[in-house]
Design a protein around this motif. Sequence first.
Motif, short mmCIF file in Angstrom:
data_model
loop_
_atom_site.label_atom_id
_atom_site.label_comp_id
_atom_site.label_asym_id
_atom_site.label_seq_id
_atom_site.Cartn_x
_atom_site.Cartn_y
_atom_site.Cartn_z
N SER A 1 -37.44 8.30 71.78
CA SER A 1 -38.16 10.12 71.57
C SER A 1 -37.51 11.21 70.33
CB SER A 1 -38.70 10.22 72.71
OG SER A 1 -39.98 9.92 72.96
N PHE A 2 -38.15 11.63 69.63
CA PHE A 2 -37.55 12.58 68.70
C PHE A 2 -37.58 13.55 69.54
CE2 PHE A 2 -36.51 9.07 66.30
CZ PHE A 2 -35.06 9.41 65.81
N VAL A 3 -36.59 14.76 70.37
CA VAL A 3 -37.28 15.83 71.20
C VAL A 3 -37.23 16.92 70.66
CG1 VAL A 3 -38.84 14.79 72.89
CG2 VAL A 3 -36.67 16.18 72.70
N VAL A 4 -37.03 18.40 70.60
CA VAL A 4 -36.34 19.39 70.28
C VAL A 4 -36.72 20.56 71.20
CG1 VAL A 4 -36.73 21.83 68.41
CG2 VAL A 4 -37.71 20.31 67.17
N PRO B 1 -32.53 19.56 67.88
CA PRO B 1 -33.26 18.24 67.65
C PRO B 1 -32.20 17.19 68.96
CG PRO B 1 -31.93 18.70 66.06
CD PRO B 1 -32.19 19.82 66.50
N LYS B 2 -32.83 16.63 69.30
CA LYS B 2 -31.72 15.67 70.24
C LYS B 2 -33.08 14.33 69.86
CE LYS B 2 -29.97 18.06 72.96
NZ LYS B 2 -28.78 18.32 75.06
N GLY C 1 -43.79 19.60 67.45
CA GLY C 1 -44.01 18.49 67.97
C GLY C 1 -42.62 17.47 68.73
N ASP C 2 -42.98 16.36 69.46
CA ASP C 2 -42.29 15.04 69.27
C ASP C 2 -42.54 14.03 68.29
OD1 ASP C 2 -41.14 16.84 71.56
OD2 ASP C 2 -41.84 16.33 72.56
N VAL C 3 -41.73 12.62 68.41
CA VAL C 3 -42.08 11.75 67.80
C VAL C 3 -41.60 10.27 68.78
CG1 VAL C 3 -41.61 10.40 65.95
CG2 VAL C 3 -41.73 12.63 65.58
N VAL D 1 -40.65 12.77 60.32
CA VAL D 1 -39.85 12.86 61.80
C VAL D 1 -39.29 14.40 61.63
CG1 VAL D 1 -37.55 12.32 63.02
CG2 VAL D 1 -39.51 10.73 62.52
N THR D 2 -38.68 14.97 60.76
CA THR D 2 -37.99 16.57 60.41
C THR D 2 -39.35 17.03 60.03
OG1 THR D 2 -36.61 15.41 59.26
CG2 THR D 2 -36.86 17.35 58.96
N ALA D 3 -40.46 16.72 59.57
CA ALA D 3 -41.91 18.25 59.38
C ALA D 3 -42.19 17.99 61.31
CB ALA D 3 -42.54 17.74 58.91
N THR D 4 -42.26 17.22 61.45
CA THR D 4 -43.17 17.38 62.70
C THR D 4 -42.06 17.79 63.29
OG1 THR D 4 -44.24 14.81 62.59
CG2 THR D 4 -43.74 16.13 64.90
#
Length: 91
Positions: A49-52, A77-78, A40-42, A32-35
């Motif tokens: 969803s994990f987004v920036v 990150p959110k 990117g989003d996960v 998740v951190t690397a993406t």
Amino acid sequence: MNKAQLIEQMAEQAQLTKAEAARALEALLATVTATLARGGDVTVVGFGSFVVEERAARTGRNPKTGEPVAIPAAKIPKFRPGKAFKDAVNG
């Protein structure tokens, strides 16, 4: 719940050793951190969803002196919970 308790619960529910559960959790967090670091989003359907997001530069105040302070723009990150996750939390 702290990280050790989370690992213990994961191990119990997935019938893994604590070491295996710890490696799985570390792999998830690293992925998740690397993406997110790459922009990117996960998304985990049903969970969230994990987004920036970009936060614009702004002017703040030093609480001690009241002087204006420049706060630079930043990527934050959110986590956005999915509907199923929200419904489960709200009963």
